[in-house]
Design a protein around this motif. Structure first.
Motif, PDB file in Angstrom:
ATOM      1  N   GLU A   1     -60.921  60.984   6.871  1.00  0.00           N
ATOM      2  CA  GLU A   1     -59.669  60.920   7.879  1.00  0.00           C
ATOM      3  C   GLU A   1     -59.955  60.243   9.151  1.00  0.00           C
ATOM      4  O   GLU A   1     -61.133  60.598   9.685  1.00  0.00           O
TER       5      GLU A   1
ATOM      6  N   GLY B   1     -56.575  51.049   8.020  1.00  0.00           N
ATOM      7  CA  GLY B   1     -56.950  51.105   6.605  1.00  0.00           C
ATOM      8  C   GLY B   1     -57.365  49.956   6.046  1.00  0.00           C
ATOM      9  O   GLY B   1     -57.013  49.582   4.903  1.00  0.00           O
TER      10      GLY B   1
ATOM     11  N   THR C   1     -52.039  53.136   3.095  1.00  0.00           N
ATOM     12  CA  THR C   1     -52.356  52.914   4.561  1.00  0.00           C
ATOM     13  C   THR C   1     -51.290  51.727   4.920  1.00  0.00           C
ATOM     14  O   THR C   1     -50.786  51.094   4.224  1.00  0.00           O
TER      15      THR C   1
ATOM     16  N   ILE D   1     -55.406  57.814   9.224  1.00  0.00           N
ATOM     17  CA  ILE D   1     -55.768  57.104   7.870  1.00  0.00           C
ATOM     18  C   ILE D   1     -56.583  58.562   7.127  1.00  0.00           C
ATOM     19  O   ILE D   1     -57.336  58.823   7.539  1.00  0.00           O
TER      20      ILE D   1
ATOM     21  N   VAL E   1     -57.655  59.336   3.715  1.00  0.00           N
ATOM     22  CA  VAL E   1     -58.035  58.553   2.371  1.00  0.00           C
ATOM     23  C   VAL E   1     -58.205  59.601   1.439  1.00  0.00           C
ATOM     24  O   VAL E   1     -58.928  60.505   1.470  1.00  0.00           O
TER      25      VAL E   1
END
Length: 439
Positions: A105, A110, A129, A191, A193
């Motif tokens: 995070e 992204g 993203t 973001i 992930v």
């Protein structure tokens, strides 16, 4: 996981990443600094006198006053900037962002970026993203950020500009495959992930995607394999491992993921100059994949740790690699914390596949080259008459139903392989392998 994977503090500080610290970080096992460098080099006294003289001249003669801290930090950045594209001096904020990134995070767009001939280049967008949703692609050149030309910027400068508060706007000017520049407007976001995704493509065939190698990716892959097998009644007939547009991540995670598909042999080894930089990682006998037929997808956005996995599986002939050549980042970056909340991200070694291949600047070449494409479907209206269309045709002697030309149902487009040509080819290959394996 065997004891061979219990790495030293230095080993755990190795992060094999695509390029800039947009998505990269590692920590030592016990929070300590890496091992000290061996030996002390003789001080270059003449050069140090020159440095001191230049420092003093700038202090006294530069048109505007400049403080010692700024001068010295600029000097450090200069030492790192001419080594290679991946070495950098990390100030406190940059170091903190690097440490946070492997938690999955962080704030930004992204995208993983690198440099090519002084230009800022997209190595890969990260799934789900703002960059991926805006259609940014691996290989795009970022020629401007908010109207400012990026040529000559360092990666750290570029990352600083790309990052920002969630909700803030940014405009990137891109050039794609030598075409005309075009603008993409994006909104920064936090973001998050998701490292591992999985689903059944259809009965018997699983899909496992790794978007980035984070600290817990190995554990997540083991769980995903178990879930796929359970959802398919206990066993899979084939698996697609998708490493496309995976910019890399933590070395240990790449080793653990590789080990889930291998039962013996070398996975990767590194060579460098500092103590403990020459490391070797081997597989243990456990096999979470249970030998399932495997196709691995790679492309130009598959970098570093993704290339370690692809190279290990290819050298051991554990799976068929399909797609296009990978990025070609075969160097190891060690994060060396300093005493003032700063750090050096320094290239300290090269890594090699089990067969001794260096991927640096060459990449992994797939076994079967399949370029990117889009699947289109024919509704069957263009095909000619079949025997079953002819009036008075004979029936099937075995009692099977007639199959006229207009009896074909439209394909179900709810699965990812229906729109992804490389993935559909991987699935077809798995089906072919299974046909030849069956008695």
């Amino acid at each position: 996981m065997s004891s061979r994977f219990r790495l030293s503090a230095l080993a755990l500080s190795l992060a094999l990443l695509g390029a800039a610290p947009l998505v990269q970080a590692v920590e030592s096992a016990d929070g300590t600094s890496p091992a000290p460098l061996a030996g002390k080099a003789t001080l270059p006294l003449d050069e140090l006198r020159t440095f001191a003289e230049v420092f003093e001249r700038i202090k006294t003669a530069y048109v505007e006053p400049i403080d010692d801290k700024t001068l010295l930090e600029n000097a450090i950045k200069g030492m790192l900037s001419n080594l290679d594209p991946h070495s950098a001096y990390l100030e406190p904020e940059d170091f903190k962002e690097l440490q946070e990134s492997t938690s999955g995070e962080f704030g930004g767009l992204g995208i993983e970026v690198g440099q090519e001939d002084g230009l800022l280049k997209v190595i890969s967008p990260i799934d789900d993203t703002p960059a991926a949703r805006a259609g940014i692609e691996a290989g795009d050149l970022i020629v401007k950020i908010d109207g400012q030309p990026t040529k000559g910027w360092t990666l750290v400068q570029a990352v600083d500009k790309l990052r920002g508060k969630a909700g803030s706007k940014i405009v990137l000017t891109l050039v794609r495959e030598g075409g005309k520049p075009f603008d993409v407007k994006l909104e920064r976001a936090v973001i998050k992930v998701r490292s591992v995704k999985s689903e059944l493509l259809e009965k018997n065939y699983g899909y496992l995607r790794i978007t980035q190698f984070q600290v817990n990716s190995g554990e997540e892959v083991a769980k995903a394999l178990a879930t796929l097998k359970k959802d398919n009644g206990g066993k899979l007939g084939g698996l697609v491992l998708d490493l496309r547009n995976n910019p890399g991540g933590v070395l240990q995670a790449a080793v653990e993921v590789s080990d889930h598909f291998l039962t013996k042999g070398l996975i990767v080894y590194t060579k460098g100059r500092i103590p403990n930089s020459e490391l070797r990682f081997s597989a243990d006998s456990a096999d979470a994949s249970e030998g399932v037929p495997l196709v691995v997808l790679v492309n130009g956005g598959s970098a570093s740790a993704a290339e370690i996995v692809a190279g290990a599986l290819q050298d051991h002939k554990r799976g068929v690699l399909m797609g296009t050549d990978s990025f070609g980042k075969g160097s190891v970056q060690t994060v060396l914390p300093l005493s003032n909340e700063r750090a050096l991200k320094l290239t300290t070694a090269l890594y090699f596949t089990p067969n001794g291949r260096s991927i640096q600047a060459q990449g992994i070449v797939p076994d079967i080259v399949v370029e990117r494409g889009k699947v289109t479907h024919d509704d069957g209206s263009s095909q000619g008459l079949k025997e079953a269309d002819l009036s008075g045709h004979l029936g099937n002697g075995n009692g099977g139903a007639d199959k006229p030309s207009n009896g074909k149902a439209a394909p179900d487009t709810s699965k990812p392989q229906d729109e992804d040509y490389q993935l559909s080819q991987a699935l077809n290959l798995l089906k072919g392998l299974n046909i030849t394996r069956k008695p």
